[in-house]
Design an enzyme around this catalytic site. Structure first.
Site, short mmCIF file in Angstrom:
data_model
loop_
_atom_site.label_atom_id
_atom_site.label_comp_id
_atom_site.label_asym_id
_atom_site.label_seq_id
_atom_site.Cartn_x
_atom_site.Cartn_y
_atom_site.Cartn_z
N CYS A 199 43.71 38.13 45.07
CA CYS A 199 43.10 38.73 46.26
C CYS A 199 43.82 38.29 47.53
CB CYS A 199 41.59 38.41 46.28
SG CYS A 199 40.68 39.46 47.42
N HIS A 258 39.52 39.76 40.78
CA HIS A 258 39.25 38.33 40.64
C HIS A 258 39.00 37.97 39.19
CE1 HIS A 258 38.75 37.01 44.88
NE2 HIS A 258 38.42 38.27 45.09
N GLU A 295 38.79 35.13 37.86
CA GLU A 295 37.89 33.96 37.74
C GLU A 295 36.43 34.37 37.78
OE1 GLU A 295 39.40 34.87 40.41
OE2 GLU A 295 38.28 34.35 42.23
#
Lengths: 272, 792
Positions: free
Chosen positions: A97, A232, A234
């Site tokens: 990002c 993302h 994660e």
């Protein structure tokens, strides 16, 4: 002699805010990681003591000027030589990002002819405009070059969320044909926004959430070691993070984001 | 003209001639210095300085004005209320605090004491929660007002050493269709306000990396002149790191942003009605937001906490230093000494009183034992943030402030925190309302569609997408559910790694019911907050109360406030859900009249294992759907009546003992694994609940109204479909667990009222067992998704 244990540096600066969950994902995939403030690293000049560099999500320096622009210039100014060596050593760099925005602004991606002084692409204001937080689908179009997607099957579809207002991948119009050819030829195109069934979004909102050229969501350099993406991973590491786990159940217990961290963990293990 | 003389000094310092002032002059002084004090209070101030034998400085008067403002001191809630032949000692003590204090649950760690309420999470961690209002600033400058509202709520969490992990935002606007031409001078259009507020909230919480996980938006005519902006924040706190042990000589450290002229007199502005001149006069009262500054501040504060270097902390909000320093000194039974010239400034030329009351954002006050100061300052430097010792706590109870060696204030803390008691008169008369009389409409499907597309029910997706609700990667039950973005009843977050326990966050707000009776409005808000929480599997619920009301000098406003507080007390006790924090915002009046009495109840529950949490979407066809709770013909204030142009009278009641049993039965059934989907019945009643469960899934639903547990007056299809009776759930039960579910719920009203189907239709059989509605889910999904008529 104890074997060398690969270490990741998760860099942060004022406005970075995804460092903790990125570290959590690294640890779950067996990568030792520490969060380091950019100014500390500039002071210690210890970048080359790490094997893996992550620039996580957030709003570095408030994303003033352009998202990632200020931090990118700072990194080039203060860590420039070490960064170049890091890339040349084929040590992996991951930009998520805001991190992707930084890598583009720093000229570390897409590296059309190596690292560039000026950005060769841009992550512009979303089209339709505005901040957009949503789960999207990614088609894995890499052919095996990118070390971050070694564990991702060719042409498979991944589900990972985006959350940004400046993620519209663009080349200068005059370079579009040339650069996209280079990305394809050198296997640098990794993820494209797509529909649930894997068909490319073809610019259609909301499948392509930001109007990115060629539905580009993530690219790497020609070595496959510098990788940036807007989504993302994660936030899609565990099954319980998914938006529909209450429908589909908690098996398997992981989400698609894990594949990316596992892939680079394997690369680090083999390499070091 | 204020009788004041400038002191012979190199600084802007005035002495105000108060000692000989008559009543008119006292009023003039209060007004010309924007003190916001009434005559009784000004007389008390004069008396204090007469005893001292000297006139006050501008710094002293401003400090008193800030500290005694409604915004800082909550004098209506703390004051005496005359209500008919009754006298209420204090609304807060009598109704809110008593409800908590009576139960004194062990899991409540700090209630109404610190900047935020603190409750137990697990052995190691506690949860901190706080909700604030920022209505007045948002009415003037929606982006800045809302952004700083979020910033303030986050700082309240930092103000108990907790790490902010989630934000909530509940908003109220006038109808988006409001005619531009009908707006009074100086008033902004609801669309403009909504866009600005939403952008401000997103800007702040997104930039700080805190997920905005829960909220709601309500549209009401009375909000045209008085917008409502509630900002909440939830934090996580390692219990062993909570430091509150400051002593005399500990340094007072001002950390974070610099101090400027933004946000002067914010609290006095917030303690008066809005007028057409508010924009011009009060623009400087709105602060400027810089979330990145607060992000750095947060990092530094958490480091100071983890190394246990601080002895006390509070945020700088309303009243700025004047409020924070006084409160800290009082909390620790100390006095304080300050050197105001040490405060880092944004620009030169601020007078001492401006420095002392400025509400510039992103500032916190830390108390630091002398030996730790150097390390604390270094920590802030390492985060590119500023921290400066500006004074220290002293023995005794005097607040002394100097500026370049001139004493500019010398006040007793006791005096500062003992303003003359405020007395308000309350009166409440039930509004003369009637129940409308009309025939049951034939096209119930059209009504259902229209309700789904109506402003208070339609999807909030356009707003919610602009908030990052996924950052931190801990959002388990999300505001937008699954691929269709369904409306979950709240949010569940999993805050601690390697621990399956979750925090369940929900809210309840029923402004329209307040037009009929604030008592049942408050009761319904509490019920809604708790049932939203229960619907996801939340239990051991703590409540936060946030009142938005009109001007307390008007007795009907206070009367309705008393009614609401009575319900707050009664139902908090009945549900055994204590209040842990709250706030009131009064003076929400404009040339268009008062805000409709609005009470936001935020509920914070826990769930032992987030893998048991339940979402709104239907899961598999063939499963039975149960209606839990009894349906009464309670359509007063309902969205259905509203659609037909009525208010009505028969607003929903809360039948406490059975309501509590119902909530508990739902949670027990969720724990047992029987529940596949659950949704509370709320605005739009059974019809909307069923529709929303289908919309959130790839399934259809079939309902049989004749099977719905109901009272004898609920004898029409439209009543059963659209009544908003409280304490009801629509539940999809795993078909193999139906017996177990029936056994768990045997003591509460419930029945199988339908089934999940695989045909993408919402079909309803009426009381006579004939089809009264048959509509495709796709159609109602489109209506629901496109109902909110605004591009963000």
């Amino acid at each position: 002699m104890t074997p060398h244990k690969a270490r990741a540096c998760i860099l942060r600066v004022g406005g970075t805010n995804c460092d903790a969950e990125t570290k959590r994902a690294c640890h779950k995939s067996g990568i030792e990681a520490e969060i380091v403030h950019s100014r500390e690293l500039a002071k210690s000049q210890a970048l080359l003591s790490y094997d893996f560099l992550i620039i996580p999500g957030g709003f570095s320096y408030g994303d003033y000027v352009r998202a990632g622009a200020i931090w990118a210039k700072e990194l080039r100014a203060k860590l420039g030589k070490d960064l170049e060596k890091f890339v040349e050593d084929e040590r992996p760099i991951l930009g998520i990002c805001n991190g992707f925005q930084v890598l583009i602004e720093a000229g570390l991606l897409p590296q059309i002819e190596g690292i560039s002084v000026y950005p060769q692409a841009a992550l512009g204001t979303n089209m339709p405009p505005g901040y957009n937080c949503r789960w999207i689908h990614l088609s894995h179009v890499g052919k095996g070059n990118c070390v971050f997607t070694k564990n991702v099957d060719a042409n498979s579809v991944l589900k990972i969320p985006v959350a940004h207002s400046e993620g519209r991948f663009m080349f200068a119009r005059r370079n579009e044909d040339k650069y996209i050819k280079k990305l394809l030829d050198e296997d640098q195109l990794v993820f494209r926004y797509c529909r649930r069934d894997g068909q490319y979004a073809d610019g259609e909102y909301p499948f392509n959430p930001n109007g990115s050229f060629f539905d580009i969501a993530g690219i790497c350099n020609s070595y496959g070691t510098v990788f940036g993406l807007m989504p993302h991973p994660e936030r899609a590491y565990h099954r319980w993070q998914l938006p529909d786990w209450t429908e589909t159940g908690l098996e398997p217990s992981y989400g698609d984001g894990k594949l990316i961290f596992d892939s680079v963990a394997d690369y680090l293990e083999k390499r070091f | 003209m204020t009788p004041a003389i400038r002191r012979q000094a190199s600084l802007e310092l005035h002495e105000i001639h108060l000692l000989d002032a008559d009543h008119k002059q006292l009023r003039d002084i209060s007004q010309s210095l924007s003190l916001g004090l009434d005559l009784k209070e000004m007389k008390a101030v004069r008396e204090f300085f007469r005893n001292k034998g000297r006139n006050p400085t501008d710094v002293e008067l401003q400090t008193i004005g800030q500290t005694w403002s409604e915004h800082c001191f909550h004098k209506t809630f703390k004051g005496r209320i005359i209500y008919g032949n009754d006298e209420i000692e204090s609304l807060f003590k009598t109704y809110i605090f008593s409800a908590t204090n009576e139960a004194k649950p062990k899991w409540c760690i700090s209630v109404f004491e610190d900047n935020a309420g603190i409750i137990e999470f697990n052995e190691k961690y506690a949860i901190a929660a706080k909700v604030e209002t920022h209505n007045h600033p948002s009415a003037i400058e929606p982006f800045g007002g809302a952004a700083t509202g979020v910033g303030g709520a986050i700082r309240d969490i930092l103000g108990v050493w907790a790490n902010p992990i989630a934000c909530t935002d509940v908003l109220g606007f006038g109808p988006l269709s409001h005619e531009h031409g009908k707006l009074p001078q100086g008033m902004k259009h609801p669309k403009y306000l909504l866009r600005g507020v939403v952008a401000g909230i997103g800007c702040y919480s997104n930039n700080m990396g805190i997920p905005t996980v829960n909220g709601s938006v309500f549209f009401d005519e009375s909000y045209v002149g008085n917008i409502v902006v509630y900002c909440g924040c939830i934090g996580l706190l390692p219990k062993s790191k909570f430091a509150r042990n400051a002593k005399p000589n500990d340094f007072i450290v001002l950390a974070g942003g610099k101090t400027g002229r933004d946000g002067i007199h914010g609290v006095t502005f917030a303690s008066a009605e809005l007028t057409e001149k508010s924009e011009e006069v009060s623009r400087p009262a709105v602060q400027i937001a810089n979330p990145i500054e607060e992000e750095k501040l947060k990092r530094a504060i958490l480091k100071v906490r983890d190394r246990k270097l601080g002895s006390g902390i509070t945020d700088l909000g309303g009243g700025g230093l004047s409020s924070a320093v006084g409160e800290m000194a009082r909390r620790f039974g100390c006095g304080a000494y300050l050197e105001l010239e040490k405060v880092p400034l944004k620009q030169e030329g601020l007078a001492p009183w401006e420095i002392y009351i400025s509400e510039s954002q992103e500032r916190m006050l830390l108390l630091v034992p002398r030996a730790n100061l150097k390390e604390v300052i270094e920590i802030f430097e390492s985060e590119d943030a500023e921290a400066t010792a500006i004074g220290w706590l002293t023995d005794g109870s005097v607040l002394r402030i100097s500026y370049e060696h001139h004493e500019v204030a010398n006040l007793s803390i006791d005096f500062l925190f003992n303003p003359p008691e405020t007395v308000r008169i309350a009166e409440w008369k039930a509004a003369a309302l009637q129940e409308p009389n009309f025939h049951e409409p034939r096209d119930l499907a059209t009504y259902t569609s229209k309700l789904l597309a109506s402003s208070n029910i339609a999807s909030r997706e356009r707003i919610v997408r602009t908030y990052d609700h996924e950052v931190k990667g801990n959002t388990v039950i999300k505001p937008l559910h699954g691929k269709h973005g369904g409306p979950n009843d709240g949010a569940v977050i999993k805050p601690v790694e390697d621990c399956w326990k979750g925090i369940v966050i929900s809210c309840g707000m029923k402004p329209r019911y307040g037009k009929v009776d604030p008592y049942w409005m408050a009761a319904s808000s509490i019920d809604e907050a708790i049932r939203n929480n229960s619907a996801m599997g939340g239990r051991r619920i703590a409540l936060l109360d946030n009142f938005v009301w009109g001007t307390p000098e008007k007795k009907d406003r206070v009367g309705s406030l008393v009614r609401a507080c009575e319900a707050c007390c009664e139902f908090s006790k009945a549900f055994e859900t204590p209040y842990i924090s709250g706030k009131d915002s009064l003076y929400n009046e404009s040339p268009l009249g008062p805000v409709t009495p609005t009470l936001l109840i935020t509920a914070i529950g826990i769930i032992p294992d987030i893998r048991r949490a339940v979402s709104v979407g239907l899961k598999s066809s063939g499963n039975p759907i149960y209606s839990v709770g009894k349906t009464y013909a309670e359509l007063g204030g309902s969205e259905y009546y509203h659609l037909k142009g009525f208010l009505g009278k028969s607003i929903p009641k809360v039948r406490a003992p059975v309501a509590k049993d119902i909530m508990e039965a739902i949670v027990t059934a969720i724990d047992a694994g029987c529940v596949r989907a659950c949704h509370d019945m709320s605005e739009g009643g059974l019809a909307v609940a069923a529709a929303e469960m289908a919309i959130s899934s790839d399934h259809g639903v079939e309902l049989w109204l004749h099977e719905v547990p109901r009272s004898s007056d609920a004898n029409r299809n439209d009543y059963i479909l659209f009544s908003e009776t409280n304490s009801r759930f629509l539940v999809e039960i795993d078909r193999n667990s139906a017996d177990e579910f029936e056994s768990i719920t045997r003591n509460v009203p419930r029945a199988v009222v339908g089934a999940v189907t695989d045909n993408d239709r919402l079909c309803v059989k009426g009381l006579n067992n004939k089809m009264v509605m048959d509509i495709t889910v796709d159609e109602i999904r489109k209506a629901w998704k496109s109902g909110l008529d605004i591009e963000i």
